[in-house]
Each structure stands twice: as C-alpha cells, then as structure tokens.
Design a protein around this motif. Structure first.
Motif, PDB file in Angstrom:
ATOM      1  N   LYS A   1       0.836  -1.204   0.000  1.00 12.43           N
ATOM      2  CA  LYS A   1       0.000   0.000   0.000  1.00 12.43           C
ATOM      3  C   LYS A   1       0.869   1.252   0.000  1.00 12.43           C
ATOM      4  CE  LYS A   1      -3.757   2.392   0.183  1.00 12.43           C
ATOM      5  NZ  LYS A   1      -4.597   2.537  -1.012  1.00 12.43           N
ATOM      6  N   ILE A   2       1.958   1.227   0.785  1.00  8.28           N
ATOM      7  CA  ILE A   2       2.855   2.388   0.840  1.00  8.28           C
ATOM      8  C   ILE A   2       3.495   2.613  -0.528  1.00  8.28           C
ATOM      9  CG2 ILE A   2       4.975   3.303   1.886  1.00  8.28           C
ATOM     10  CD1 ILE A   2       4.173   1.692   4.443  1.00  8.28           C
ATOM     11  N   ALA A   3       3.975   1.550  -1.156  1.00  8.50           N
ATOM     12  CA  ALA A   3       4.594   1.665  -2.486  1.00  8.50           C
ATOM     13  C   ALA A   3       3.583   2.163  -3.512  1.00  8.50           C
ATOM     14  CB  ALA A   3       5.181   0.324  -2.910  1.00  8.50           C
ATOM     15  N   GLN A   4       2.344   1.674  -3.400  1.00  7.43           N
ATOM     16  CA  GLN A   4       1.280   2.117  -4.311  1.00  7.43           C
ATOM     17  C   GLN A   4       1.048   3.622  -4.167  1.00  7.43           C
ATOM     18  OE1 GLN A   4      -2.505   0.099  -3.725  1.00  7.43           O
ATOM     19  NE2 GLN A   4      -3.608   1.755  -4.739  1.00  7.43           N
ATOM     20  N   LYS A   5       1.021   4.109  -2.922  1.00  7.27           N
ATOM     21  CA  LYS A   5       0.813   5.548  -2.682  1.00  7.27           C
ATOM     22  C   LYS A   5       1.950   6.365  -3.293  1.00  7.27           C
ATOM     23  CE  LYS A   5      -1.757   7.741  -0.906  1.00  7.27           C
ATOM     24  NZ  LYS A   5      -2.866   8.483  -1.533  1.00  7.27           N
ATOM     25  N   VAL A   6       3.177   5.891  -3.175  1.00  7.84           N
ATOM     26  CA  VAL A   6       4.310   6.600  -3.782  1.00  7.84           C
ATOM     27  C   VAL A   6       4.118   6.658  -5.294  1.00  7.84           C
ATOM     28  CG1 VAL A   6       6.810   6.542  -4.217  1.00  7.84           C
ATOM     29  CG2 VAL A   6       5.934   6.072  -1.916  1.00  7.84           C
ATOM     30  N   GLY A   7       3.702   5.544  -5.882  1.00  6.14           N
ATOM     31  CA  GLY A   7       3.453   5.512  -7.325  1.00  6.14           C
ATOM     32  C   GLY A   7       2.370   6.503  -7.739  1.00  6.14           C
ATOM     33  N   GLU A   8       1.264   6.531  -6.989  1.00  6.94           N
ATOM     34  CA  GLU A   8       0.161   7.452  -7.291  1.00  6.94           C
ATOM     35  C   GLU A   8       0.629   8.906  -7.207  1.00  6.94           C
ATOM     36  OE1 GLU A   8      -2.920   6.517  -4.479  1.00  6.94           O
ATOM     37  OE2 GLU A   8      -3.296   4.527  -5.362  1.00  6.94           O
ATOM     38  N   GLU A   9       1.363   9.208  -6.145  1.00 11.67           N
ATOM     39  CA  GLU A   9       1.833  10.590  -5.962  1.00 11.67           C
ATOM     40  C   GLU A   9       2.841  10.965  -7.040  1.00 11.67           C
ATOM     41  OE1 GLU A   9       0.276  12.527  -4.126  1.00 11.67           O
ATOM     42  OE2 GLU A   9      -0.760  11.152  -2.782  1.00 11.67           O
ATOM     43  N   ALA A  10       3.651  10.009  -7.484  1.00  3.99           N
ATOM     44  CA  ALA A  10       4.618  10.277  -8.553  1.00  3.99           C
ATOM     45  C   ALA A  10       3.892  10.631  -9.854  1.00  3.99           C
ATOM     46  CB  ALA A  10       5.537   9.074  -8.757  1.00  3.99           C
ATOM     47  N   VAL A  11       2.852   9.878 -10.168  1.00  2.00           N
ATOM     48  CA  VAL A  11       2.072  10.144 -11.386  1.00  2.00           C
ATOM     49  C   VAL A  11       1.418  11.527 -11.294  1.00  2.00           C
ATOM     50  CG1 VAL A  11       0.029   9.449 -12.707  1.00  2.00           C
ATOM     51  CG2 VAL A  11       1.698   7.727 -11.958  1.00  2.00           C
ATOM     52  N   GLU A  12       0.825  11.838 -10.139  1.00  3.64           N
ATOM     53  CA  GLU A  12       0.180  13.145  -9.962  1.00  3.64           C
ATOM     54  C   GLU A  12       1.195  14.284 -10.063  1.00  3.64           C
ATOM     55  OE1 GLU A  12      -2.057  12.852  -6.321  1.00  3.64           O
ATOM     56  OE2 GLU A  12      -3.301  11.227  -7.123  1.00  3.64           O
ATOM     57  N   THR A  13       2.400  14.058  -9.570  1.00  4.40           N
ATOM     58  CA  THR A  13       3.450  15.082  -9.667  1.00  4.40           C
ATOM     59  C   THR A  13       3.835  15.305 -11.127  1.00  4.40           C
ATOM     60  OG1 THR A  13       4.295  14.490  -7.479  1.00  4.40           O
ATOM     61  CG2 THR A  13       5.789  15.713  -8.922  1.00  4.40           C
ATOM     62  N   VAL A  14       3.964  14.227 -11.878  1.00  5.56           N
ATOM     63  CA  VAL A  14       4.308  14.336 -13.304  1.00  5.56           C
ATOM     64  C   VAL A  14       3.216  15.088 -14.056  1.00  5.56           C
ATOM     65  CG1 VAL A  14       4.617  13.008 -15.443  1.00  5.56           C
ATOM     66  CG2 VAL A  14       5.799  12.309 -13.347  1.00  5.56           C
ATOM     67  N   ILE A  15       1.961  14.772 -13.762  1.00  4.90           N
ATOM     68  CA  ILE A  15       0.836  15.453 -14.430  1.00  4.90           C
ATOM     69  C   ILE A  15       0.880  16.951 -14.151  1.00  4.90           C
ATOM     70  CG2 ILE A  15      -1.692  15.719 -14.426  1.00  4.90           C
ATOM     71  CD1 ILE A  15      -1.806  12.616 -13.968  1.00  4.90           C
ATOM     72  N   GLU A  16       1.087  17.320 -12.879  1.00  5.14           N
ATOM     73  CA  GLU A  16       1.121  18.743 -12.524  1.00  5.14           C
ATOM     74  C   GLU A  16       2.361  19.444 -13.076  1.00  5.14           C
ATOM     75  OE1 GLU A  16      -1.323  20.408 -11.550  1.00  5.14           O
ATOM     76  OE2 GLU A  16      -2.579  18.689 -11.050  1.00  5.14           O
ATOM     77  N   ALA A  17       3.444  18.696 -13.285  1.00  8.08           N
ATOM     78  CA  ALA A  17       4.661  19.289 -13.843  1.00  8.08           C
ATOM     79  C   ALA A  17       4.435  19.770 -15.277  1.00  8.08           C
ATOM     80  CB  ALA A  17       5.811  18.279 -13.808  1.00  8.08           C
ATOM     81  N   LYS A  18       3.482  19.140 -15.968  1.00 13.31           N
ATOM     82  CA  LYS A  18       3.216  19.503 -17.361  1.00 13.31           C
ATOM     83  C   LYS A  18       2.295  20.712 -17.489  1.00 13.31           C
ATOM     84  CE  LYS A  18       3.776  15.059 -19.510  1.00 13.31           C
ATOM     85  NZ  LYS A  18       3.609  15.029 -20.901  1.00 13.31           N
ATOM     86  N   ASP A  19       1.671  21.108 -16.365  1.00 12.15           N
ATOM     87  CA  ASP A  19       0.801  22.286 -16.373  1.00 12.15           C
ATOM     88  C   ASP A  19       1.564  23.494 -15.845  1.00 12.15           C
ATOM     89  OD1 ASP A  19      -1.351  20.953 -17.456  1.00 12.15           O
ATOM     90  OD2 ASP A  19      -2.195  20.399 -15.506  1.00 12.15           O
ATOM     91  N   ASN A  20       0.873  24.619 -15.765  1.00 10.91           N
ATOM     92  CA  ASN A  20       1.526  25.858 -15.340  1.00 10.91           C
ATOM     93  C   ASN A  20       1.131  26.326 -13.948  1.00 10.91           C
ATOM     94  OD1 ASN A  20       2.967  26.198 -17.750  1.00 10.91           O
ATOM     95  ND2 ASN A  20       1.142  27.002 -18.765  1.00 10.91           N
TER      96      ASN A  20
END
Length: 198
Positions: A140-159
């Motif tokens: 579950k902890i590893a899954q949360k890190v993965g989810e947060e990583a994806v969300e960070t990448v998505i927000e990195a592409k916006d302004n």
C-alpha cells in the motif's frame, strides 16, 4: 589571501573545523603560520598546541585525522574556517564533536519529519494517517508513492506552480514513509548518491 598571524602577540589565530559533509562544527583549534602551511602541504589539519607548545597534527596518536577539503578566511583575515573530512571521532573524549554531538547528516525540516514518521511507526497511534499506511503494509505504501509520482508528473506539465508544489510535497512525504518501511532514512540515500559521485 593569507591569514594575518600578526594580529595577536603569540601569532595564533582560531581555526574552526567543520565537517564538509554534515556541516557540523567539529572543534576549535589554533594555528600559527607554520601549522597553516603544514596543513596546506600535507592535507591533514595541523594546529599549534598551546598546552604542548608545539605543532600538533590532529589524529597523530589516534589515527582520527582531519583531512583538509578547503580553507576560508573571515573578513578580518584572523579566523580560518576549515572544511574537513574526519576519519573518526574528533574529540579526545571519543565523541564525534567537541560539543558531544553525533556527527550525523541532517536535512533540516525533513529530518524532523522523518522523526515524526518514525514515531508513528513505533507508537502506531489510532487515527494517524501514517500509522494506517504502516498497518496496511509495504504494498500500500509503495502504491501511494506511485500514485503521488504520477500526480506530480501530471502537474509538472501544467503551469500551476501551487498544484505542482503540493503534489511534489505529497510525493516526498510518501517517499519518506516508504524509506522508513524499508528500514532506511534520507541519510542512506545521501550516502548512496555520494558514493556514485566519487
């Protein structure tokens, strides 16, 4: 620029020793011009011992040398800041520093946050989000890190910088939890990166 050894009658100026890696202040000693020149030449920190009235290389008896990394003078040229790599405890009492501190790398607020996460893992207080993740286990902890990583990448592409910083903070927070779940700390990651850098 050379230190001004003529400011004091005894020709001595203070030398503050700081660990180049952890930035902890390790000790204070005194140098005369000869000790200064010997330090530069041998790359091992040398002082003038006021009690023995002679040059003294730190570690000459214990083997716990201070390996010179750099030297800086203060604005008045009468105090030296030495960045060194200690090869063992610095104080004659056996402690890491002459103030009895542990010479451990710290990361400001992140170190304090690691301590909170560690406490939650040990105490497992009811109602704690961190404790609930530890209860659910490593998957579950590893899954949360993965989810947060994806969300960070998505927000990195916006302004939107605020959204990006919040997602990056969430990622780092969950990453610290993952490290603790695996029995590690930021210090272990720093050490790995340093070894790669050498």
């Amino acid at each position: 620029m050379k230190p001004d050894f003529n400011k004091n009658k005894d020709g001595l100026i203070p030398a503050i020793i700081q660990d180049v890696q952890t930035l902890k202040v390790l000790m204070l000693g005194y140098m005369n011009e000869e000790a200064y020149e010997k330090t530069i030449k041998d790359k091992k920190v040398c002082f003038f011992s006021r009690s023995k009235q002679r040059l003294w290389v730190k570690g000459e008896e214990s083997g716990n040398f201070l390996m010179l990394q750099s030297m800086e003078l203060d604005c008045d040229k009468d105090t030296i800041l030495i960045m060194a790599r200690p090869l063992g405890p610095v104080c004659h009492t056996g402690t890491d520093t002459c103030w009895g501190e542990t010479n451990k790398e710290t990361f400001g607020f992140l170190t304090a946050l690691e301590a909170v996460i560690s406490d939650r893992k040990k105490e497992m207080p009811e109602g704690s989000y961190v404790s609930s993740l530890f209860e659910k286990g490593i998957n579950k902890i590893a899954q949360k890190v993965g989810e947060e990583a994806v969300e960070t990448v998505i927000e990195a592409k916006d302004n939107n910088d605020d959204l990006f910083l919040n997602e990056a903070a969430d990622l780092l927070f969950h990453y610290l939890i993952l490290l603790q779940a695996k029995g590690f700390e930021l210090q272990d990651i720093s050490k790995t990166l340093q070894e790669r850098h050498l």
